[in-house]
Design an enzyme around this catalytic site. Structure first.
Site, PDB file in Angstrom:
ATOM      1  N   ASP A  33      64.606  75.928  46.051  1.00 16.09           N
ATOM      2  CA  ASP A  33      65.493  75.058  45.283  1.00 16.09           C
ATOM      3  C   ASP A  33      65.642  75.629  43.884  1.00 16.09           C
ATOM      4  O   ASP A  33      64.887  76.502  43.455  1.00 16.09           O
ATOM      5  CB  ASP A  33      64.915  73.642  45.223  1.00 16.09           C
ATOM      6  CG  ASP A  33      65.959  72.591  44.860  1.00 16.09           C
ATOM      7  OD1 ASP A  33      67.159  72.938  44.850  1.00 16.09           O
ATOM      8  OD2 ASP A  33      65.579  71.436  44.592  1.00 16.09           O
ATOM      9  N   GLU A  91      69.614  78.159  42.318  1.00 21.44           N
ATOM     10  CA  GLU A  91      69.318  78.017  43.750  1.00 21.44           C
ATOM     11  C   GLU A  91      69.219  79.382  44.431  1.00 21.44           C
ATOM     12  O   GLU A  91      68.317  79.623  45.242  1.00 21.44           O
ATOM     13  CB  GLU A  91      70.395  77.157  44.405  1.00 21.44           C
ATOM     14  CG  GLU A  91      70.302  75.693  44.011  1.00 21.44           C
ATOM     15  CD  GLU A  91      71.606  74.939  44.187  1.00 21.44           C
ATOM     16  OE1 GLU A  91      71.586  73.706  44.041  1.00 21.44           O
ATOM     17  OE2 GLU A  91      72.650  75.575  44.463  1.00 21.44           O
ATOM     18  N   ASP A 121      68.263  72.511  50.151  1.00 23.55           N
ATOM     19  CA  ASP A 121      69.174  71.374  50.042  1.00 23.55           C
ATOM     20  C   ASP A 121      70.456  71.746  49.300  1.00 23.55           C
ATOM     21  O   ASP A 121      71.223  70.874  48.897  1.00 23.55           O
ATOM     22  CB  ASP A 121      68.486  70.182  49.369  1.00 23.55           C
ATOM     23  CG  ASP A 121      68.042  70.471  47.949  1.00 23.55           C
ATOM     24  OD1 ASP A 121      68.591  69.862  47.017  1.00 23.55           O
ATOM     25  OD2 ASP A 121      67.137  71.298  47.774  1.00 23.55           O
ATOM     26  N   ASP A 128      61.619  71.431  44.926  1.00 25.85           N
ATOM     27  CA  ASP A 128      62.219  70.740  43.786  1.00 25.85           C
ATOM     28  C   ASP A 128      61.169  70.509  42.691  1.00 25.85           C
ATOM     29  O   ASP A 128      61.435  70.725  41.498  1.00 25.85           O
ATOM     30  CB  ASP A 128      62.808  69.410  44.266  1.00 25.85           C
ATOM     31  CG  ASP A 128      63.420  68.605  43.132  1.00 25.85           C
ATOM     32  OD1 ASP A 128      64.583  68.877  42.782  1.00 25.85           O
ATOM     33  OD2 ASP A 128      62.734  67.704  42.600  1.00 25.85           O
ATOM     34  N   HIS A 138      77.452 109.031  75.510  1.00 16.33           N
ATOM     35  CA  HIS A 138      77.926 110.397  75.753  1.00 16.33           C
ATOM     36  C   HIS A 138      78.797 110.455  77.015  1.00 16.33           C
ATOM     37  O   HIS A 138      78.762 109.557  77.870  1.00 16.33           O
ATOM     38  CB  HIS A 138      76.745 111.345  75.893  1.00 16.33           C
ATOM     39  CG  HIS A 138      75.858 110.984  77.051  1.00 16.33           C
ATOM     40  ND1 HIS A 138      76.158 111.285  78.364  1.00 16.33           N
ATOM     41  CD2 HIS A 138      74.662 110.330  77.082  1.00 16.33           C
ATOM     42  CE1 HIS A 138      75.216 110.842  79.165  1.00 16.33           C
ATOM     43  NE2 HIS A 138      74.285 110.263  78.409  1.00 16.33           N
ATOM     44  N   GLU A 172      67.343 109.403  74.348  1.00 16.78           N
ATOM     45  CA  GLU A 172      67.180 108.558  75.525  1.00 16.78           C
ATOM     46  C   GLU A 172      65.701 108.345  75.816  1.00 16.78           C
ATOM     47  O   GLU A 172      64.828 109.080  75.335  1.00 16.78           O
ATOM     48  CB  GLU A 172      67.882 109.208  76.722  1.00 16.78           C
ATOM     49  CG  GLU A 172      67.833 108.411  78.037  1.00 16.78           C
ATOM     50  CD  GLU A 172      68.380 107.000  77.946  1.00 16.78           C
ATOM     51  OE1 GLU A 172      67.709 106.148  77.318  1.00 16.78           O
ATOM     52  OE2 GLU A 172      69.471 106.749  78.506  1.00 16.78           O
TER      53      GLU A 172
END
Length: 421
Positions: free
Chosen positions: A9, A50, A76, A126, A227, A302
């Protein structure tokens, strides 16, 4: 499974006004608090604070767990969550560099969710933001555990007012805490066309930022080209590290792919290939048409089929019936003397990270093989390893993945062979 939870926050007492952020990292399994971060950041807006909280949370997880950790992010701030999730465009140039920084950090992690939560459910973060602002008002710096230490800090007074997420305005001129506008692109426009932004980035690097630029995407586009045909693919034989060359038809397929990729809307910025000859020959056909050089990444080779190399499926089934059954049932099981799909995934993921870091915001042609290409697609889809057994790729086919700055990926095409018709 999500391992960590970030709650973040930020607030501004005035919007713009004296501001601060807070972030808490929790264990996703039991909610235990693992780390906290908070800081007063001078005079700026709610939205800037924020974003700074989000960045602090992402950095904290990286310091705790390193790259690749699975993380859920909850805030929030509807604006930050929706922008990072790619659902809202970033219109405020003052937020753009913060979103870019957050996106780079997020891409190093595995973000499992971007979730908006009510402010009442974000009380911990907060509280941390308010503690930082309160400390700054006393000339102190916030420290974990609620203690403070003497420091020179921006003044802050009064209680934090209710935040309005629509207050998406840049910090006022003279603020010392705005990052420079290093990127002038719409970071998260998922509907933008697949075209390279290298030119706009290059122009920006040589021109001072003005805060104005045409909307473009900043996805990193990975065009995946298998390929062309080889003698082993014609006979449907296991073809791993054996260095087969293209057949005449395989060369024709490579040229057809090259012709397609040298035209609009494709604007390649790089060609990166497996080291194996069949992939190199295919890549060189494209490079010859586009004027690019071929770069080689060994991790794009591969899978090593070990004792099964050059044999047909039927031949393997007769000689190694139990081993073949186990291999088909479990991606972590290797062929005799070979490499498992799980091991391939580890190195392909390394290659992907290098591509994303080296060619951010550009279009890269990756020339490789069935297993690495399937793995890249599976990772983009966040599909389980067993998904490898549910995909089919033709020789010389094209697939496209777009990776965005928040760590999200979109598969835009799969096994496209229209250039061969």
């Amino acid at each position: 499974m999500t391992s960590y939870l970030i709650e973040a926050d930020g607030g501004s007492r005035g919007n713009p006004g004296p501001a601060g952020y807070g972030a808490v990292v929790k264990d996703a399994a039991d909610g235990q608090v693992l780390a906290e971060a908070a800081e007063a950041i001078g005079v700026t807006t709610n939205n800037v604070a924020e974003y700074r909280g989000l960045i602090a949370g992402l950095r904290t997880v990286l310091s705790l767990a390193g790259d690749g950790a699975r993380v859920a992010v909850r805030m929030d701030s509807k604006l930050v969550i929706e922008q990072m999730a790619g659902r809202w465009k970033i219109k405020n140039e003052g937020l753009r560099p913060l979103a870019l920084e957050a996106g780079k950090l997020a891409r190093r992690l595995r973000i499992t969710e971007w979730t908006w939560i009510p402010r009442a459910h974000n009380a911990h973060a907060d509280r941390l933001a308010n503690e930082a602002m309160d400390a700054a008002a006393k000339g102190l710096a916030w420290s974990a555990g609620g203690s403070t230490a003497g420091a020179t800090a921006p003044p802050a007074t009064g209680d934090r007012p209710p935040r309005v997420d629509g207050g998406d305005r840049p910090p006022p001129a003279g603020s010392d805490h705005r990052p420079p506008l290093v990127e002038q692109t719409d970071l998260l426009d998922l509907s933008a066309p697949a075209a390279s932004v290298a030119a706009s980035v290059a122009a920006q690097e040589s021109t001072p930022g003005t805060g104005w630029a045409p909307p473009t995407r900043v996805a990193t586009s990975l065009l995946l080209l298998r390929h062309g045909e080889t003698p082993l693919s014609v006979e449907r034989r296991f073809s791993g590290l054996g260095d087969a060359e293209l057949t005449p038809n395989g060369h024709a397929q490579a040229e057809a792919a090259a012709a397609r990729l040298s035209r609009d809307p494709y604007r390649l910025d790089a060609v990166v290939s497996s080291p194996l000859t069949r992939a190199r020959q295919t890549a060189e056909a494209v490079a010859g048409r586009t004027g690019l050089s071929v770069e080689v990444d060994d991790d794009l080779r591969e899978v090593d089929f070990g004792a099964w190399e050059g044999l047909t499926f039927t031949e393997v089934g007769r000689r190694w019936p139990d081993e073949l059954t186990a291999w088909l049932a479990d991606p972590a099981t290797p062929p005799p003397g070979g490499e498992s799909f799980t091991a391939v995934a580890d190195r392909v993921e390394r290659a992907q990270r290098r591509l994303m870091e080296t060619y951010e915001g550009r279009t890269v042609l990756v020339v490789s093989h069935v297993t690495p290409i399937k793995t890249l697609l599976r990772l983009a889809l966040t599909a389980p390893p067993a998904a490898l057994y549910r995909m089919h790729l033709d020789v010389a086919c094209l697939s496209l993945i777009e990776h965005y700055l928040d760590g999200q990926a979109v598969v835009k095409s799969f096994n496209d062979t229209s250039h061969l018709r």
